[in-house]
Scaffold this motif. Structure first.
Motif, PDB file in Angstrom:
ATOM      1  N   ASN A 226       0.835  -1.227   0.000  1.00  0.00           N
ATOM      2  CA  ASN A 226       0.000   0.000   0.000  1.00  0.00           C
ATOM      3  C   ASN A 226       0.859   1.262   0.000  1.00  0.00           C
ATOM      4  O   ASN A 226       0.550   2.254   0.661  1.00  0.00           O
ATOM      5  N   GLY A 227       1.960   1.189  -0.741  1.00  0.00           N
ATOM      6  CA  GLY A 227       2.830   2.348  -0.875  1.00  0.00           C
ATOM      7  C   GLY A 227       3.723   2.609   0.319  1.00  0.00           C
ATOM      8  O   GLY A 227       4.464   3.601   0.339  1.00  0.00           O
ATOM      9  N   LYS A 228       3.681   1.740   1.346  1.00  0.00           N
ATOM     10  CA  LYS A 228       4.490   1.939   2.543  1.00  0.00           C
ATOM     11  C   LYS A 228       5.514   0.812   2.696  1.00  0.00           C
ATOM     12  O   LYS A 228       5.244  -0.335   2.349  1.00  0.00           O
ATOM     13  N   GLU A 229       6.685   1.191   3.220  1.00  0.00           N
ATOM     14  CA  GLU A 229       7.722   0.193   3.499  1.00  0.00           C
ATOM     15  C   GLU A 229       7.518  -0.350   4.914  1.00  0.00           C
ATOM     16  O   GLU A 229       7.508   0.412   5.884  1.00  0.00           O
ATOM     17  N   ILE A 230       7.335  -1.675   5.013  1.00  0.00           N
ATOM     18  CA  ILE A 230       7.128  -2.282   6.333  1.00  0.00           C
ATOM     19  C   ILE A 230       8.047  -3.495   6.492  1.00  0.00           C
ATOM     20  O   ILE A 230       8.379  -4.176   5.528  1.00  0.00           O
ATOM     21  N   LEU A 231       8.452  -3.749   7.738  1.00  0.00           N
ATOM     22  CA  LEU A 231       9.307  -4.889   8.054  1.00  0.00           C
ATOM     23  C   LEU A 231       8.417  -6.062   8.450  1.00  0.00           C
ATOM     24  O   LEU A 231       7.633  -5.978   9.403  1.00  0.00           O
ATOM     25  N   LEU A 232       8.507  -7.157   7.676  1.00  0.00           N
ATOM     26  CA  LEU A 232       7.667  -8.331   7.935  1.00  0.00           C
ATOM     27  C   LEU A 232       8.509  -9.567   8.204  1.00  0.00           C
ATOM     28  O   LEU A 232       9.621  -9.716   7.684  1.00  0.00           O
ATOM     29  N   LYS A 233       7.962 -10.499   9.004  1.00  0.00           N
ATOM     30  CA  LYS A 233       8.582 -11.809   9.161  1.00  0.00           C
ATOM     31  C   LYS A 233       8.465 -12.562   7.840  1.00  0.00           C
ATOM     32  O   LYS A 233       7.489 -12.387   7.098  1.00  0.00           O
ATOM     33  N   ALA A 234       9.435 -13.427   7.563  1.00  0.00           N
ATOM     34  CA  ALA A 234       9.475 -14.136   6.279  1.00  0.00           C
ATOM     35  C   ALA A 234       8.185 -14.924   6.036  1.00  0.00           C
ATOM     36  O   ALA A 234       7.665 -14.955   4.910  1.00  0.00           O
ATOM     37  N   GLU A 235       7.633 -15.533   7.112  1.00  0.00           N
ATOM     38  CA  GLU A 235       6.421 -16.347   6.916  1.00  0.00           C
ATOM     39  C   GLU A 235       5.187 -15.504   6.612  1.00  0.00           C
ATOM     40  O   GLU A 235       4.164 -16.039   6.162  1.00  0.00           O
ATOM     41  N   ASP A 236       5.256 -14.176   6.840  1.00  0.00           N
ATOM     42  CA  ASP A 236       4.117 -13.290   6.545  1.00  0.00           C
ATOM     43  C   ASP A 236       4.213 -12.674   5.152  1.00  0.00           C
ATOM     44  O   ASP A 236       3.273 -11.993   4.712  1.00  0.00           O
ATOM     45  N   ILE A 237       5.330 -12.877   4.477  1.00  0.00           N
ATOM     46  CA  ILE A 237       5.500 -12.322   3.125  1.00  0.00           C
ATOM     47  C   ILE A 237       4.786 -13.216   2.117  1.00  0.00           C
ATOM     48  O   ILE A 237       4.870 -14.441   2.188  1.00  0.00           O
ATOM     49  N   GLU A 238       4.083 -12.594   1.176  1.00  0.00           N
ATOM     50  CA  GLU A 238       3.271 -13.338   0.212  1.00  0.00           C
ATOM     51  C   GLU A 238       3.868 -13.246  -1.187  1.00  0.00           C
ATOM     52  O   GLU A 238       4.638 -12.329  -1.493  1.00  0.00           O
TER      53      GLU A 238
END
Length: 656
Positions: free
Chosen positions: A162-174
């Motif tokens: 959504n136009g924003k840079e966010i830090l995600l856990k690998a298992e939450d990346i799609e």
């Protein structure tokens, strides 16, 4: 509820409902640290040396004091302190009639104390404790060969949503997420570069020591290092499906799978332990009962036989070598899917190679362009025609012409003539590109030139006009890998005298490439089922045969061969699924290395089994003159266990 333990990978799989806390509590008596597979191991607080080795240190002090003052009470203290971890498990096993190594050692030490051999019992306890520490260290070193891979892939990454840079856990990346990777960062997920250019260190996946240049539309893998540029990467696989996740899973499965020699040892040990216990009992009671010998002396001999008889050196002789070799192979870009394949590869007598994508690069290139017309734009015109063609060789001509859409030559009235070629009109002139069937009359000097090119293994296309005037020739060939000839020479040096090339190409092309790479024999014009039949024939002739292919159209032949070896496992799921061994970076030079590793593994396994049995047999023979002591017994058991473990670890040093 059920559980499966993978000793080599230090992994516990639980089937049923439970929690990490419950598992941790269950393993507390062994001080086991249990954590989810997808998480990095927790950083355990560093235990002070006195706490880690306090009992062993106290035991050594009491042994020294007992030796100086000749007091059995001091030796007893040494036995209690040094043997506490051993007795805790050994006595529990004894109650359940589970006669493993620790049970036999417990019986022997308690027996030594009962007959008054306190000093010997104390020495055995301390030597056993020291050997346990050393064995744990060496097995951890073997396991680290794959654990280092697991720690390569980051557990989180910066993603644009959504136009924003966010830090995600690998298992939450799609799949489809846009991942941002800065210079010097590890890539967390497999994906395709959509923006940026960089050099990527792929050593963790492919074993390549030299970084690879990557740009837009190139594939990148989790666990690799972005060295220079800023990259935007479109995620192509979920965390469990990445190349490194599959490699780790397959390596762990391979390390858990029992090789033929290990299956033999396990069957042998199953009967060996009860036989040793029977022999120990007979040694302890027969001489005193039948020959009026000393009960104390022969009970002592029987206890020593128990210590000698511990099958730990024999049982560990094969798995330590298999675990170490498979881990070393994975770090060098070779995925071996089981100990059985590792052993079988060392015994192969013949190797069959698919041509396209294995001995060759699998992408055709223009090798010769002969222009009879003098028209400098002829190649551009040919490329314009080929952009409308579906022929597999069209892309090679387009690349040769450096054909760009901004420099399009307009083609009208394009027609594909089945089995002959193509034609089309450019600037009012009809041009034709095809084989000899497209041209009724070919001058003898041009025909001779065509024959020369074909004998070099090249596919020749003739360029002409509607009036059948010949304007030029284009020769296209699948480029041979630079390493193919060197690999064949290396295989000959390793004693593999029979190498075969299997291809669907015509005989002239196949023979030319076969000569160029130095293959022993060539089989041309083969369909996939013909390759399968030929592999069966080789197996009946040589017994053990390996097949090397790209894992796609060679699947039946790869599955039929004794060992199927696929090229380019990092990028293709088919290669990982079909083959027994995958060369991850598409590098044929890894094949001689893998054979070398396999043969050395076989040698070390044989050395370990032989050493274990010979030393134990020699120690047991000392019973006859009554020379067997607990000191000798502990060396014959624990000493040999350490020797076979360190011998197996030598496989970590095998290089290309």
């Amino acid at each position: 509820m059920d559980a499966k333990v993978n000793f080599g990978a230090s992994k516990l799989t639980v089937f049923g409902s439970t929690t990490i806390e419950q598992l941790h509590e269950a393993g507390a008596f062994e001080k086991l640290t249990i954590f989810p597979e997808k998480e990095k191991p927790p950083v355990a607080p560093k235990e002070p040396i006195w706490k880690r080795f306090g009992l062993l240190g106290l035991s050594l002090l009491f042994l020294a004091a007992g030796t100086i003052f000749s007091e059995n009470i001091l030796f007893a203290a040494a036995i209690l302190f040094g043997g506490y971890p051993l007795f805790k498990i050994g006595l529990k096993n004894l109650i359940h009639l589970d006669f493993d190594m620790k049970t036999l050692m417990t019986i022997a030490i308690i027996g030594a104390a009962i007959i008054g051999e306190w000093s010997e019992g104390a020495v055995v306890v301390i030597l056993f404790a020291i050997s346990e520490v050393l064995e744990r260290y060496s097995m951890d070193k073997a396991r680290n060969s794959i654990r280092s891979l697991m720690e390569m892939a980051p557990t989180e990454a910066v993603v644009v949503r959504n136009g924003k840079e966010i830090l995600l856990k690998a298992e939450d990346i799609e799949v489809g997420d846009l991942m941002l990777v800065k210079p010097g960062q590890m890539i967390a997920m497999d994906g395709i570069i959509v923006d940026g250019h960089s050099s990527i260190n792929q050593a963790a996946i492919t074993g390549e020591s030299v970084p690879v240049e990557k740009a837009v539309n190139d594939e990148v893998f989790a666990g690799t290092l972005n060295e220079e540029g800023f990259l935007k990467i479109k995620v192509s696989r979920l965390v469990d499906d990445t190349a490194i996740a599959k490699i780790i899973h397959l390596v762990e499965e391979a390390q858990a799978e029992k090789a033929p020699s290990q299956q033999f040892v396990d069957r042998f040990a199953k009967y060996y332990t009860p036989v040793i216990m029977l022999i120990a009992a007979l040694v302890a009671v027969v001489p005193p009962l039948l020959f009026a010998a000393s009960w104390q002396e022969w009970i002592y001999q029987g206890l020593a036989v128990l210590v000698v008889g511990c099958p730990c050196a024999l049982v560990i002789s094969t798995p330590v070598a298999i675990v170490t070799a498979i881990g070393n192979a994975a770090r060098n870009g070779v995925l071996i899917k089981g100990g059985s394949y590792l052993e079988e590869l060392g015994a192969v007598k013949a190797i069959a190679f698919d041509k396209t994508g294995t001995l060759t690069k699998g992408s055709p290139v223009v090798t010769d362009f002969i222009n009879y017309s003098g028209d400098e734009n002829l190649l551009v015109i040919i490329a314009a025609l080929e952009t409308k063609s579906q022929h597999p060789l069209a892309s090679a001509i387009i690349r040769k012409a450096a054909y760009l859409e901004s420099n399009v030559v307009e083609v009208t009235e394009f027609t594909s003539i089945t089995g002959k070629g193509i034609k089309g009109v450019v600037n009012g002139v009809e041009y034709r590109v095809g084989n000899t069937k497209l041209f009724e009359s070919i001058p003898s000097e041009i025909d001779d030139q065509i024959s020369v090119l074909q004998n070099e293994g090249k596919t020749v296309m003739i360029v002409g006009t509607a009036s059948l005037e010949i304007l030029g020739l284009i020769a296209v060939a699948d480029e041979v890998r630079a390493s193919s000839r060197a690999v064949m020479e290396r295989l000959r040096q390793q004693g593999i005298q029979h190498t075969f090339m299997l291809t669907g190409d015509n005989k002239a092309t196949a023979a030319s490439i076969g000569r160029h790479v130095g293959i022993t024999a060539v089989q041309a014009e083969l369909l996939p089922e013909d390759k399968l039949t030929f592999i069966k024939k080789l197996k009946s002739q040589f017994g053990s045969v390996a097949m090397v292919g790209d894992g796609v159209n060679d699947a039946p032949a790869l599955a039929t061969a004794t060992v199927g070896i696929a090229m380019g496992g990092a990028g293709t799921d088919t290669a990982l699924e079909t083959a027994d061994i995958a060369l991850m970076n598409d590098d044929l030079k890894k094949l001689p290395f893998t054979i070398k590793l396999s043969r050395k593994t076989l040698r070390i396994i044989k050395q370990n089994i032989t050493l274990s049995l010979v030393v134990k047999l020699a120690a047991l023979l000392l019973v006859v003159p009554g020379w067997l002591t607990l000191w000798i017994a502990i060396f014959a058991d624990m000493g040999v266990t350490l020797l076979v473990t360190f011998n197996g670890l030598r496989l970590l040093r095998v290089k290309e």
